[in-house]
Design a protein around this motif. Structure first.
Motif, PDB file in Angstrom:
ATOM      1  N   PHE A  80       0.797  -1.218   0.000  1.00  0.00           N
ATOM      2  CA  PHE A  80       0.000   0.000   0.000  1.00  0.00           C
ATOM      3  C   PHE A  80       0.836   1.278   0.000  1.00  0.00           C
ATOM      4  O   PHE A  80       0.329   2.350   0.314  1.00  0.00           O
ATOM      5  CB  PHE A  80      -0.956  -0.012   1.204  1.00  0.00           C
ATOM      6  CG  PHE A  80      -1.900  -1.182   1.176  1.00  0.00           C
ATOM      7  CD1 PHE A  80      -3.005  -1.173   0.348  1.00  0.00           C
ATOM      8  CD2 PHE A  80      -1.652  -2.304   1.957  1.00  0.00           C
ATOM      9  CE1 PHE A  80      -3.869  -2.255   0.303  1.00  0.00           C
ATOM     10  CE2 PHE A  80      -2.512  -3.388   1.920  1.00  0.00           C
ATOM     11  CZ  PHE A  80      -3.626  -3.370   1.089  1.00  0.00           C
ATOM     12  N   THR A  81       2.092   1.161  -0.378  1.00  0.00           N
ATOM     13  CA  THR A  81       2.939   2.348  -0.464  1.00  0.00           C
ATOM     14  C   THR A  81       2.345   3.337  -1.459  1.00  0.00           C
ATOM     15  O   THR A  81       2.000   2.977  -2.593  1.00  0.00           O
ATOM     16  CB  THR A  81       4.361   1.964  -0.890  1.00  0.00           C
ATOM     17  OG1 THR A  81       4.934   1.097   0.091  1.00  0.00           O
ATOM     18  CG2 THR A  81       5.231   3.201  -1.035  1.00  0.00           C
ATOM     19  N   GLY A  82       2.195   4.587  -1.016  1.00  0.00           N
ATOM     20  CA  GLY A  82       1.624   5.628  -1.864  1.00  0.00           C
ATOM     21  C   GLY A  82       0.115   5.631  -1.916  1.00  0.00           C
ATOM     22  O   GLY A  82      -0.479   6.463  -2.610  1.00  0.00           O
ATOM     23  N   LYS A  83      -0.539   4.726  -1.177  1.00  0.00           N
ATOM     24  CA  LYS A  83      -1.996   4.629  -1.178  1.00  0.00           C
ATOM     25  C   LYS A  83      -2.587   5.331   0.043  1.00  0.00           C
ATOM     26  O   LYS A  83      -1.962   5.433   1.101  1.00  0.00           O
ATOM     27  CB  LYS A  83      -2.436   3.165  -1.143  1.00  0.00           C
ATOM     28  CG  LYS A  83      -1.882   2.309  -2.267  1.00  0.00           C
ATOM     29  CD  LYS A  83      -2.505   2.647  -3.596  1.00  0.00           C
ATOM     30  CE  LYS A  83      -2.087   1.649  -4.670  1.00  0.00           C
ATOM     31  NZ  LYS A  83      -2.669   1.981  -5.990  1.00  0.00           N
ATOM     32  N   VAL A  84      -3.827   5.818  -0.126  1.00  0.00           N
ATOM     33  CA  VAL A  84      -4.574   6.422   0.972  1.00  0.00           C
ATOM     34  C   VAL A  84      -5.742   5.505   1.302  1.00  0.00           C
ATOM     35  O   VAL A  84      -6.546   5.162   0.418  1.00  0.00           O
ATOM     36  CB  VAL A  84      -5.102   7.817   0.592  1.00  0.00           C
ATOM     37  CG1 VAL A  84      -5.966   8.386   1.721  1.00  0.00           C
ATOM     38  CG2 VAL A  84      -3.947   8.760   0.284  1.00  0.00           C
ATOM     39  N   ALA A  85      -5.834   5.113   2.557  1.00  0.00           N
ATOM     40  CA  ALA A  85      -6.895   4.217   3.004  1.00  0.00           C
ATOM     41  C   ALA A  85      -7.724   4.893   4.079  1.00  0.00           C
ATOM     42  O   ALA A  85      -7.176   5.426   5.055  1.00  0.00           O
ATOM     43  CB  ALA A  85      -6.310   2.911   3.546  1.00  0.00           C
ATOM     44  N   VAL A  86      -9.035   4.876   3.911  1.00  0.00           N
ATOM     45  CA  VAL A  86      -9.960   5.416   4.895  1.00  0.00           C
ATOM     46  C   VAL A  86     -10.603   4.243   5.618  1.00  0.00           C
ATOM     47  O   VAL A  86     -11.172   3.348   4.980  1.00  0.00           O
ATOM     48  CB  VAL A  86     -11.046   6.283   4.228  1.00  0.00           C
ATOM     49  CG1 VAL A  86     -12.025   6.813   5.272  1.00  0.00           C
ATOM     50  CG2 VAL A  86     -10.417   7.428   3.454  1.00  0.00           C
ATOM     51  N   ILE A  87     -10.519   4.252   6.947  1.00  0.00           N
ATOM     52  CA  ILE A  87     -11.094   3.177   7.759  1.00  0.00           C
ATOM     53  C   ILE A  87     -12.071   3.786   8.743  1.00  0.00           C
ATOM     54  O   ILE A  87     -11.706   4.690   9.509  1.00  0.00           O
ATOM     55  CB  ILE A  87     -10.014   2.387   8.522  1.00  0.00           C
ATOM     56  CG1 ILE A  87      -8.993   1.786   7.565  1.00  0.00           C
ATOM     57  CG2 ILE A  87     -10.652   1.283   9.369  1.00  0.00           C
ATOM     58  CD1 ILE A  87      -7.694   2.537   7.494  1.00  0.00           C
ATOM     59  N   THR A  88     -13.317   3.331   8.729  1.00  0.00           N
ATOM     60  CA  THR A  88     -14.296   3.843   9.691  1.00  0.00           C
ATOM     61  C   THR A  88     -14.332   2.922  10.917  1.00  0.00           C
ATOM     62  O   THR A  88     -13.958   1.753  10.847  1.00  0.00           O
ATOM     63  CB  THR A  88     -15.699   3.934   9.069  1.00  0.00           C
ATOM     64  OG1 THR A  88     -16.244   2.618   8.873  1.00  0.00           O
ATOM     65  CG2 THR A  88     -15.662   4.681   7.741  1.00  0.00           C
ATOM     66  N   GLY A  89     -14.780   3.469  12.027  1.00  0.00           N
ATOM     67  CA  GLY A  89     -14.792   2.699  13.271  1.00  0.00           C
ATOM     68  C   GLY A  89     -13.395   2.265  13.663  1.00  0.00           C
ATOM     69  O   GLY A  89     -13.161   1.139  14.111  1.00  0.00           O
ATOM     70  N   ALA A  90     -12.439   3.190  13.512  1.00  0.00           N
ATOM     71  CA  ALA A  90     -11.023   2.842  13.643  1.00  0.00           C
ATOM     72  C   ALA A  90     -10.463   3.024  15.046  1.00  0.00           C
ATOM     73  O   ALA A  90      -9.264   2.851  15.253  1.00  0.00           O
ATOM     74  CB  ALA A  90     -10.196   3.680  12.663  1.00  0.00           C
ATOM     75  N   ALA A  91     -11.299   3.353  16.003  1.00  0.00           N
ATOM     76  CA  ALA A  91     -10.786   3.623  17.350  1.00  0.00           C
ATOM     77  C   ALA A  91     -10.372   2.360  18.089  1.00  0.00           C
ATOM     78  O   ALA A  91      -9.531   2.409  18.985  1.00  0.00           O
ATOM     79  CB  ALA A  91     -11.833   4.380  18.170  1.00  0.00           C
ATOM     80  N   ARG A  92     -10.957   1.213  17.718  1.00  0.00           N
ATOM     81  CA  ARG A  92     -10.676  -0.009  18.476  1.00  0.00           C
ATOM     82  C   ARG A  92     -11.013  -1.229  17.620  1.00  0.00           C
ATOM     83  O   ARG A  92     -11.512  -1.110  16.509  1.00  0.00           O
ATOM     84  CB  ARG A  92     -11.491  -0.044  19.765  1.00  0.00           C
ATOM     85  CG  ARG A  92     -13.005   0.013  19.534  1.00  0.00           C
ATOM     86  CD  ARG A  92     -13.774   0.145  20.827  1.00  0.00           C
ATOM     87  NE  ARG A  92     -13.455   1.384  21.511  1.00  0.00           N
ATOM     88  CZ  ARG A  92     -14.005   2.555  21.213  1.00  0.00           C
ATOM     89  NH1 ARG A  92     -14.899   2.648  20.254  1.00  0.00           N
ATOM     90  NH2 ARG A  92     -13.657   3.639  21.860  1.00  0.00           N
ATOM     91  N   GLY A  93     -10.729  -2.395  18.169  1.00  0.00           N
ATOM     92  CA  GLY A  93     -11.149  -3.645  17.555  1.00  0.00           C
ATOM     93  C   GLY A  93     -10.628  -3.867  16.147  1.00  0.00           C
ATOM     94  O   GLY A  93      -9.468  -3.584  15.824  1.00  0.00           O
ATOM     95  N   ILE A  94     -11.502  -4.377  15.288  1.00  0.00           N
ATOM     96  CA  ILE A  94     -11.118  -4.713  13.919  1.00  0.00           C
ATOM     97  C   ILE A  94     -10.681  -3.472  13.149  1.00  0.00           C
ATOM     98  O   ILE A  94      -9.733  -3.525  12.356  1.00  0.00           O
ATOM     99  CB  ILE A  94     -12.281  -5.428  13.205  1.00  0.00           C
ATOM    100  CG1 ILE A  94     -12.516  -6.807  13.835  1.00  0.00           C
ATOM    101  CG2 ILE A  94     -12.013  -5.568  11.707  1.00  0.00           C
ATOM    102  CD1 ILE A  94     -13.790  -7.497  13.380  1.00  0.00           C
TER     103      ILE A  94
END
Length: 243
Positions: A4-18
């Motif tokens: 994922f070098t150079g990639k932008v990833a958006v993750i929701t619910g990212a505070a904990r767990g999965i």
């Protein structure tokens, strides 16, 4: 690996767990990660370091989602992980709890997919991975959650058809019992300790144990990578062989 070098990833619910485990996995493989959570994901961002940005965002608020995504110059990966449970048997389930679970788990994913696809269509590339659940097959006391997670699978299949011509892969993962704060809360609801609940679930699982967030994150990373370039419209069950 640096998939994922150079990639932008958006993750929701990212505070904990999965969600947190996924953010750490993708960042560890070179991604710049944008962490969305209701109150932000500062602790996760601090563990990851400069490659992480934390944004407070309520995924049920379409305007808030649009604003969060509008500030990004690229979106290569979207992971729809934000989710809640409000478990109860049907005859005792308040409509407010039905509405809340559908709003976060399903409508929230719709909001994020709609916002992300605008950039992905312009790029003619992108990966969307959404969190379904084994509960999509039906689970006592989870009419709302099961309906939302089944909806994720249908949304995934449909978006794969609509977005495929633009080079966008859309998939879902459906975890079984994963040791998280959410499953610990379920244990409390049924009058067990998290450890007792996990032992019970492990006894019904061919691999003889419950799953870990990092194991789900590994599957998400595969589906979000070019290793899965010809995989789209699929739901991958991650449940230790349970039926």
């Amino acid at each position: 690996m640096d998939r994922f070098t150079g990639k932008v990833a958006v993750i929701t619910g990212a505070a904990r767990g999965i969600g947190a485990a996924t953010a750490e996995r993708l960042a560890g493989e070179g991604a710049r990660v944008v962490l969305l959570d209701l109150h932000g994901a500062a602790d996760t961002a601090a563990r990851i370091g400069p490659a992480a940005t934390s944004i407070a965002c309520d995924v049920t608020d379409q305007a808030a989602v649009e604003a969060a995504f509008a500030g990004l110059d690229a979106i290569d990966v979207l992971v729809n992980n934000a989710g809640i449970t409000r478990d109860n048997l049907l005859f005792k389930l308040p409509k407010a709890d039905w509405d809340a679970v559908l709003a976060v788990n399903l409508t929230g994913a719709f909001h994020c997919c709609q916002a992300a696809q605008r950039q992905m269509v312009r790029q003619r590339s992108g990966k969307i991975v959404s969190l379904s659940s084994r509960s999509a097959l039906g689970n006592r006391g989870q009419a709302n959650y099961a309906a939302a997670k089944a909806g994720i699978q249908a949304l995934t299949a449909t978006l794969a058809i609509e977005l495929g011509p633009y080079g966008i892969n859309v998939n879902a993962v459906a975890p079984g019992y994963i040791a998280t704060e959410m499953t610990a809360a379920t244990a409390t609801r049924v009058g067990a300790t998290p450890e007792e609940h996990q032992r019970s679930a492990a006894g019904r699982t061919p691999l003889g144990r419950v799953g870990r967030p990092e194991e789900v994150a590994a599957a998400i990373a595969f589906l979000a990578s070019d290793d899965a370039s010809y995989v789209s419209g699929q739901t991958l069950y991650i449940n230790g062989g349970a039926r």
